[in-house]
Design an enzyme around this catalytic site. Structure first.
Site, short mmCIF file in Angstrom:
data_model
loop_
_atom_site.label_atom_id
_atom_site.label_comp_id
_atom_site.label_asym_id
_atom_site.label_seq_id
_atom_site.Cartn_x
_atom_site.Cartn_y
_atom_site.Cartn_z
N ASP A 117 7.24 6.54 3.56
CA ASP A 117 6.33 5.31 3.51
C ASP A 117 7.34 4.47 2.31
OD1 ASP A 117 4.42 5.74 4.52
OD2 ASP A 117 2.58 6.36 3.03
P1 ATP Z 1 4.29 1.13 3.59
O1 ATP Z 1 3.72 1.36 4.86
O2 ATP Z 1 5.97 1.88 3.67
O3 ATP Z 1 3.65 1.83 2.60
P2 ATP Z 1 2.96 -1.47 3.51
O4 ATP Z 1 2.31 -1.32 2.40
O5 ATP Z 1 3.73 -2.63 3.49
O6 ATP Z 1 4.18 -0.29 3.58
P3 ATP Z 1 0.75 -1.59 4.83
O7 ATP Z 1 -0.28 -1.27 3.20
O8 ATP Z 1 0.41 -1.09 6.16
O9 ATP Z 1 1.49 -1.57 4.54
O10 ATP Z 1 0.85 -2.71 5.26
C1 ATP Z 1 1.17 -3.20 6.07
C2 ATP Z 1 1.29 -5.11 5.72
O11 ATP Z 1 0.08 -5.71 5.82
C3 ATP Z 1 1.63 -5.26 4.55
O12 ATP Z 1 3.90 -5.53 4.98
C4 ATP Z 1 1.80 -6.99 4.25
O13 ATP Z 1 2.03 -7.61 5.15
C5 ATP Z 1 -0.05 -6.73 4.52
N1 ATP Z 1 -0.94 -6.16 3.36
C6 ATP Z 1 -0.62 -5.23 2.70
N2 ATP Z 1 -1.85 -5.81 2.01
C7 ATP Z 1 -2.37 -6.26 1.70
C8 ATP Z 1 -3.71 -7.03 1.18
N3 ATP Z 1 -4.20 -6.30 0.15
N4 ATP Z 1 -3.97 -7.88 1.07
C9 ATP Z 1 -3.80 -8.30 2.67
N5 ATP Z 1 -2.71 -8.14 3.46
C10 ATP Z 1 -1.94 -7.40 2.60
#
Ligand code: ATP
Length: 918
Positions: A336
């Site tokens: 990740d």
């Molecule tokens: P990784 O997979 O490397 O941990 P990540 O944290 O970006 O990456 P996700 O948690 O799936 O992966 O988040 C995907 C996308 O969703 C983010 O890039 C962001 O745009 C959106 N996102 C993440 N957290 C939130 C939240 N709490 N509220 C709204 N949107 C969010």
């Protein structure tokens, strides 16, 4: 009604009671217990922990040490020898077996304790309502009457009567064996339904796969359903791995081989050379005993356990022992990004609005900092716009910001925390904002839909929703944008350009939008947001700096021939920019989940191999990537934290869950859990895995080498009809003192300098490869030669007992020096580097020297084993011959180093010319 939740006989049918009745029955309250009350109940009901099943008794564990084919052979030999009245030999054989079992028993006991202690590090937590507020407490502290919150990924911490649910689904395989998740409800169900249909209960130890809920604890610890069936939560691994099983299999074959050789030698000696029956018999028995590596299984187990402990010290907790072995051959790590490669300490650095870009200064979560509006913006309009943005940032937010003695801290999602900090900088009071705009409903964030939405109203009765999430999703929901002169139709192309510009700087981009709702709306549905009609407020550009240790660890992996791939939910441009900072191998392209879906099978396989940055992926892509990489023969470590990552974690050769950020579901599926969520800890675990493998191979080489040497001295003498250079009793002594003590030192060896400079070990390598076999033969041959040489020299000048005493000491001296040869697989035994971790080897060889002196100079032992004291001069040939053997083996290593350095062959050569060791 006075309910006694801890007592089975009086337990009501919780599932059939209405929620309020259940709450009343456990003396609970809607606002939760007070801390004092919880403490008092904790004393009354005890900790919320299932009593572990009874351990095997010490006696059973000791007896288990004898359960091994090699030991059976030894015991049989001892029995027969005793029956023939050869008491010295019989005693030594029994001593070998018993001492070996004792060492195995003590060390394995320590190993098991260490493993248990490590498992204890993964203690579970629960979110409860106490003193009227949500708190995180250790799951062990839960008491009947506590109100517990559940969300997807959680492991249910106690038996709960559900009070509220929101699409709550729970997988109850731990209890019922049924792996399809069950939909839960807060309504009572008929009393007579079976366990699997008690939908108003959430059972301890089961996993929340979807939705949210809250329930009151009705049973804890042994009173829970899972406690009653007496199954321990979590895994109870025994100390076994594929390599140990392979070793056991090898032992069987070896035992047969040794027996066959012993019989052959017996026949040659007795029938061919007409040697007396009894003498031949004891020689054959001695041969068998000398050849059996009885200490090896214990040393292998101990090596593994030490590896597990070392990994734990470096923040990687192994949940399943075989992972220790597999780690050493990992060739791809899929990681990740957020929190693993980066610090997950976020700060909003820019806010792109319809008015232009606001730049934000400051550091970390401290709310000190400035927001500089775009130069061309009229100050009053900029302030208004910023206030609108900040209000949304605060309301569509689940996190909290508080000041601690060490600084500012975020409770909850760091990215949401960063939004609170921004709002603070913009001068918004978060508490007041919530008071004036109470929340009516929420759609929580899930990686699958990548947004979060909240519904609010104000004192005039107006209702509106805020939605924030992945910018491309948010922009697609918007028809208008919020400008200085009110809302105007949106210009998607311009926002697309803004998004790319922010992402290319390596910042995370998050969109925020707002939508007026009919005043009658009280609940949010996906359609409310996805139907569009929202107004875009802004795009946030959020920095999340790389972890420094992770930068170094990725570089170390590159040097170790391990390919690192980034699989992230983030935007491809952000991901690529971060990948470049980490200098991943291929940073030319990033493929999104959508791109992957468009590929055919062959294309997908090629992409999995060649591309290193995968963005906007879903957990399902992770699974497919693991499968594709494995199909190409790679050994894959995959990180994950969400409940939906579980299949990919299970499928990967090493599933790695995040200890802090990860859900219980992910931890449950993983083989390893990172205490600090840090990529560097994976690299450290790989390094320790390689050390374990090296040490196992070293132990194998040492045991098989010394046993071969011992067996050869007897075999060769009998085959050629010579005097035995070492008597049966003496060879048994050598076996007794060296095999167990010397070999054990290898379990404690530390990493060699090149451990992370060579490519991964190919998977499925045979236990004894050609190089290992050659080195066993080389040492066996040289030690035999040295022993025979000293024996012959001494025979010319003296009598048989003296010659034998010298021969025995030569063999032991060779074995001691061989230990130092073996400590370094290809590097020189005498070097500054080899001084590292010398302790165990020095201690065990010191002990042997002492025992040999007693053996040689203490007359009672001399009488028993037929030895005589040696003069200083007589030691000279012994030491010279042993030293010559040592030098020849070092020369062999040198030649191999030069040769492989020159040829530079594939996996045999490390970057620094070090050949792969045995
Ligand atoms: P990784 O997979 O490397 O941990 P990540 O944290 O970006 O990456 P996700 O948690 O799936 O992966 O988040 C995907 C996308 O969703 C983010 O890039 C962001 O745009 C959106 N996102 C993440 N957290 C939130 C939240 N709490 N509220 C709204 N949107 C969010």
């Amino acid at each position: 009604m006075e309910a006694v939740p801890g007592n089975e006989t009086a337990t009501p049918n919780w599932h059939a009671l209405p929620a309020e009745a259940a709450l009343a029955a456990v003396d609970g309250r809607a606002e939760g217990l007070s801390t004092a009350e919880a403490l008092a109940r904790r004393v009354r009901f005890g900790p919320n922990a299932v009593r572990p099943p009874a351990q095997r008794s010490a006696l059973l564990r000791f007896l288990a040490q004898f359960h091994n084919v090699l030991i059976y052979v030894l015991l049989a030999a001892g029995l027969v020898t005793a029956a023939l009245g050869d008491w010295i030999d019989a005693t030594v054989i029994v001593a070998v077996v018993v001492i070996n079992a004792a060492i195995g028993f003590i060390q394995e006991g320590r190993a098991e304790k260490a493993l248990q202690a490590i498992r204890g590090l993964l203690s579970e937590q629960a979110v409860v309502l106490r003193d009227g507020r949500r708190q995180v407490v250790p799951a062990a502290d839960l008491v009947p009457g506590d109100i517990v919150f559940l969300q997807s990924g959680d492991k249910v911490p106690a038996d709960l009567r559900l009070l509220q649910v929101r699409s709550l689904q729970v997988q109850e395989a731990a209890l019922t064996g049924e792996s399809v998740p069950v939909q839960k409800t807060a309504l009572p169900v008929p009393a007579e339904v079976p366990l699997g249909d008690r939908a108003s209960l959430a059972f301890s130890g089961t996993l929340v796969t979807y939705g949210q809920g809250a329930g009151v604890v009705v049973a804890t610890g042994d009173a829970t359903e899972i406690g009653r069936i007496g199954r321990l939560l979590g895994e109870t691994d025994d100390l076994t791995t594929p390599l140990l099983r392979q070793m056991a299999d090898f032992s069987h074959k070896l035992a047969f081989l040794i027996l066959a050789v012993a019989v052959l030698i017996f026949m040659v000696g007795h029938l061919g050379w007409k040697l007396p029956l009894q003498e031949m018999f004891s020689a054959a028995v001695a041969l068998a005993v000398a050849a059996i590596p009885e200490g090896l299984p214990a040393v292998m187990t101990i090596t593994l356990a030490i590896g597990v402990q070392r990994m734990a010290r470096r923040n990687a907790i192994v949940r399943r022992l075989p992972a220790v072995e597999t780690l050493g051959s990992v060739s791809v790590i899929c990681s990740d990004k957020t929190g693993t490669l980066t610090r997950n300490e976020m700060m909003v650095e820019s806010v792109a609005t319809a008015m232009g870009l606001f730049e934000v200064s400051g550091e970390g979560y401290s709310p000190e900092g400035e927001i500089v509006p775009p130069a061309e913006a009229p100050p009053a309009a900029a302030r208004r716009l910023l206030a609108d943005v900040a209000l949304g940032a605060v309301l569509c937010n689940e996190s909290g910001l508080r000041r601690t003695r060490t600084g500012w801290q975020v409770d909850g999602d760091p990215m949401e925390g960063a939004l609170l900090v921004l709002a603070h900088k913009a001068g918004i009071d978060a508490d007041a904002a919530h008071r004036f705009h109470p929340r009516d409903d929420v759609i929580p964030f899930e990686s699958e839909h990548r947004f979060m939405a909240t519904l609010h109203h104000d004192h005039t009765g107006r209702r509106f929703l805020y939605v924030k999430g992945a910018p491309e999703r948010i922009v697609a929901m918007c028809a208008r944008e919020h400008g200085p002169e009110g809302d105007v139709p949106i210009d998607p192309a311009r926002w697309q350009a803004e998004l790319s510009a922010i992402a290319r700087r390596g910042q995370r981009v998050l969109g925020l939008a707002r939508k007026e709702m009919p005043p009658t709306t009280t609940m949010l549905a996906f359609a409310d947001v996805e139907a569009g009609g929202c107004t875009l407020l802004c795009l946030f550009g959020i920095v999340d700096p790389p972890r420094r240790e992770a930068l170094a660890a990725v570089a170390a992996c590159r040097e170790a021939g391990i390919r690192v791939k980034m699989i992230t939910g983030d935007h491809p441009d952000t991901a690529l920019a971060i990948a470049r900072q980490f200098r991943l191998e291929n940073t030319d392209v990033a493929l999104t989940g959508g791109d992957l879906d468009a590929l055919d099978r062959a294309g997908f396989a090629r992409a999995a191999a060649e591309v290193d940055v995968f963005a906007r992926t879903t957990p399902e892509h992770k699974l497919r990537l693991v499968e594709a990489l494995q199909a190409q023969g790679r050994i894959v470590a995959m990180t994950g934290d969400g409940v939906n990552d579980a299949p990919a974690l299970k499928r990967a050769d090493i599933g790695v869950a995040m200890g802090r950020r990860g859900t219980e579901a992910a931890k449950e599926a993983a083989q390893m859990v990172l205490v600090d969520d840090n990529f560097a800890s994976i690299a450290h675990a790989v390094e320790e895995g390689r050390v374990v493998h090296d040490n196992l191979k070293k132990a194998l080489l040492f045991f098989l080498g010394t046993n071969a040497a011992q067996a050869l001295t007897i075999t060769v003498a009998i085959l050629f009809g010579w005097h035995l250079p070492i008597t049966a009793a003496q060879i048994l002594w050598v076996n007794l003192v060296t095999a167990i003590t010397l070999g054990l030192a290898l379990a404690f060896e530390v990493a060699e300098a090149d451990v992370m400079r060579r490519p991964p070990r190919p998977a499925g390598e045979p236990l004894v490869g050609p190089l290992l076999a050659w080195r066993i033969a080389l040492f066996g041959g040289l030690a035999l030669l040295a022993t025979l040489l000293v024996f012959e020299l001494a025979r010319r000048h003296g009598e048989l007992t003296l010659a034998r005493t010298m021969a025995v000491n030569t063999l032991v001296a060779c074995e001691i020096l061989f230990l130092f040869n073996v400590r370094r697989r290809s590097a020189a035994a005498l070097s500054a580097e080899a001084l590292k971790g010398l302790g165990p080897a020095l201690a065990s060889s010191g002990l042997i020297v002492l025992l040999q002196l007693v053996f040689t100079y203490w007359s009672p032992l001399g009488g028993l084993f037929g030895t005589v004291p040696l003069t200083a001069r007589q030691w000279l040939p012994i030491l010279l011959c042993a030293l010559a053997m040592f030098v020849v083996i070092e020369l062999e290593k040198l030649i191999l180093r030069r040769w492989s350095g020159g040829v530079g062959r594939g996996h045999v050569t490390g970057r620094h010319g070090a050949p792969a060791g045995p």
